[in-house]
Design an enzyme around this catalytic site. Structure first.
Site, PDB file in Angstrom:
ATOM      1  N   ASP A  50      87.003  -4.092  37.658  1.00  0.00           N
ATOM      2  CA  ASP A  50      85.752  -3.759  38.339  1.00  0.00           C
ATOM      3  C   ASP A  50      84.553  -3.965  37.414  1.00  0.00           C
ATOM      4  O   ASP A  50      84.714  -4.298  36.232  1.00  0.00           O
ATOM      5  CB  ASP A  50      85.799  -2.329  38.893  1.00  0.00           C
ATOM      6  CG  ASP A  50      86.244  -1.284  37.863  1.00  0.00           C
ATOM      7  OD1 ASP A  50      86.357  -1.624  36.671  1.00  0.00           O
ATOM      8  OD2 ASP A  50      86.463  -0.137  38.253  1.00  0.00           O
ATOM      9  N   ASP A  93      87.194  11.471  41.163  1.00  0.00           N
ATOM     10  CA  ASP A  93      87.245  11.753  42.606  1.00  0.00           C
ATOM     11  C   ASP A  93      88.467  11.077  43.241  1.00  0.00           C
ATOM     12  O   ASP A  93      88.540  10.898  44.448  1.00  0.00           O
ATOM     13  CB  ASP A  93      85.953  11.306  43.300  1.00  0.00           C
ATOM     14  CG  ASP A  93      85.622   9.846  43.033  1.00  0.00           C
ATOM     15  OD1 ASP A  93      86.443   9.135  42.409  1.00  0.00           O
ATOM     16  OD2 ASP A  93      84.540   9.398  43.455  1.00  0.00           O
ATOM     17  N   HIS A 152      89.459   7.965  42.611  1.00  0.00           N
ATOM     18  CA  HIS A 152      89.323   6.512  42.795  1.00  0.00           C
ATOM     19  C   HIS A 152      90.258   5.723  41.869  1.00  0.00           C
ATOM     20  O   HIS A 152      90.664   6.216  40.820  1.00  0.00           O
ATOM     21  CB  HIS A 152      87.858   6.046  42.665  1.00  0.00           C
ATOM     22  CG  HIS A 152      87.242   6.086  41.303  1.00  0.00           C
ATOM     23  ND1 HIS A 152      86.007   6.659  41.062  1.00  0.00           N
ATOM     24  CD2 HIS A 152      87.651   5.586  40.106  1.00  0.00           C
ATOM     25  CE1 HIS A 152      85.702   6.507  39.793  1.00  0.00           C
ATOM     26  NE2 HIS A 152      86.683   5.864  39.180  1.00  0.00           N
ATOM     27  N   GLU A 156      86.133   3.995  45.888  1.00  0.00           N
ATOM     28  CA  GLU A 156      85.772   5.395  46.069  1.00  0.00           C
ATOM     29  C   GLU A 156      86.458   5.962  47.310  1.00  0.00           C
ATOM     30  O   GLU A 156      86.933   5.194  48.162  1.00  0.00           O
ATOM     31  CB  GLU A 156      84.243   5.502  46.225  1.00  0.00           C
ATOM     32  CG  GLU A 156      83.450   5.045  45.009  1.00  0.00           C
ATOM     33  CD  GLU A 156      83.418   6.082  43.888  1.00  0.00           C
ATOM     34  OE1 GLU A 156      84.383   6.851  43.737  1.00  0.00           O
ATOM     35  OE2 GLU A 156      82.412   6.107  43.144  1.00  0.00           O
TER      36      GLU A 156
HETATM   37  N1  LIG Z   1      85.969   2.257  37.111  1.00  0.00           N
HETATM   38  C1  LIG Z   1      86.698   2.945  36.073  1.00  0.00           C
HETATM   39  C2  LIG Z   1      88.161   2.944  36.423  1.00  0.00           C
HETATM   40  O1  LIG Z   1      88.685   1.639  36.347  1.00  0.00           O
HETATM   41  C3  LIG Z   1      88.855   3.905  35.455  1.00  0.00           C
HETATM   42  O2  LIG Z   1      90.242   3.754  35.556  1.00  0.00           O
HETATM   43  C4  LIG Z   1      88.485   5.311  35.805  1.00  0.00           C
HETATM   44  C5  LIG Z   1      89.002   6.383  34.852  1.00  0.00           C
HETATM   45  O3  LIG Z   1      88.251   6.494  33.691  1.00  0.00           O
HETATM   46  P1  LIG Z   1      88.726   7.315  32.412  1.00  0.00           P
HETATM   47  O4  LIG Z   1      89.949   6.632  31.896  1.00  0.00           O
HETATM   48  O5  LIG Z   1      87.595   7.243  31.442  1.00  0.00           O
HETATM   49  O6  LIG Z   1      89.021   8.702  32.864  1.00  0.00           O
HETATM   50  O7  LIG Z   1      87.106   5.441  36.039  1.00  0.00           O
HETATM   51  C6  LIG Z   1      86.195   4.369  35.818  1.00  0.00           C
HETATM   52  O8  LIG Z   1      85.138   4.677  36.638  1.00  0.00           O
END
Ligand SMILES: N[C@@H]1[C@@H](O)[C@H](O)[C@@H](COP(=O)(O)O)O[C@@H]1O
Length: 249
Positions: free
Chosen positions: A67, A135, A137, A142
């Protein structure tokens, strides 16, 4: 679904890192999907160490990022393209032309999404690394995202915008309000998913992802329907799971 719970973060990172390095060594060509966020950073360090110690080469790896933020050029220091470059790609021997990502700065984002979706169809992802957002995702799908969706632009939820402060933005106003992401349908086409979660703050999310209803309201629940998933957790992230449901490592 295989659920592995590790008593040390280092072991978790080494397991995921070695699983992927093994795959790369055993195949002439490997297509790997990479996630940003803090969770996979130890795995990326494992790749860097393995490369520096001549245990693996990434020359035959095609990389696909999950993403991106909309409105940032790939070379913007806060883009996910820059994050992947700084955390991994600039430290290994992957060929620059084999690094693929959504470009959130294109004028026609529909066209950009179509380009990326087609590229992934032509180069099916062998192993996709995933994390879970606060959340529920996955990538930037989302809550409310269609479970069969393709690459698309999303309006980021407040929780995701706030989480972005952990990724180097100084002020909340600097965080883009839109993202562009592989769809849930795109992610589900990967041959294998490796879902990682660490820390107490992910425990409730992990419980819902594994035991909850599969619903667009909680996008990561979709992994229950994938034929080949490994969920790799630390003890804190697994604290809401029944012990009989996982393997201890
Ligand atoms: N878009 C990214 C995701 O690809 C990621 O897997 C997730 C978890 O992030 P973290 O590993 O920092 O908890 O949130 C982000 O927003």
């Amino acid at each position: 679904m295989k659920i592995l719970v590790f008593d040390e973060e280092k072991k978790l990172d080494a397991y995921v890192g070695e699983t992927i390095c093994d795959f790369i060594r055993q195949h002439d060509q490997a297509t790997i999907g990479f996630a940003t966020g803090s969770t996979p950073l130890g795995v990326y360090q494992y790749f860097i160490d393995s490369y520096q110690n001549h245990k693996v080469s990434f020359q035959n790896v095609q990389a696909f990022n999950l993403d991106e933020y909309v409105g940032l050029k790939p070379e913007h220091p806060r883009s996910f393209a820059s994050a992947m470059k700084n955390e991994l790609f600039s430290h290994i021997d992957i060929l620059p032309e084999n690094i693929n990502a959504l470009d959130g700065s294109k004028e026609d984002m529909d066209e950009e999404c179509q380009r990326y979706e087609t590229l992934i169809e032509q180069n099916p992802i062998d192993i996709q690394i995933l994390g879970i957002g606060m959340d529920g995702h996955i990538a930037y799908n989302e809550p409310g995202s269609p479970l069969d969706g393709a690459c698309h632009v999303v309006n980021l939820h407040q929780e995701s915008i706030e989480s972005s402060l952990d990724y180097g933005f100084d002020h909340i106003e600097d965080v883009p309000t839109q993202g562009v992401t592989q769809g849930i349908g795109t992610i589900m086409k990967a041959k294998q998913l490796i879902m990682m979660a660490k820390g107490e703050k992910k425990a409730d999310l992990v419980k819902r992802m594994i035991y909850g209803e599969v619903t667009p309201d909680f996008p990561s629940s979709i992994i229950q329907r994938h034929p080949s998933v490994i969920v790799c957790l630390d003890r804190n992230a697994a604290s809401q799971l029944k012990e009989e449901d996982y393997e201890k490592r």
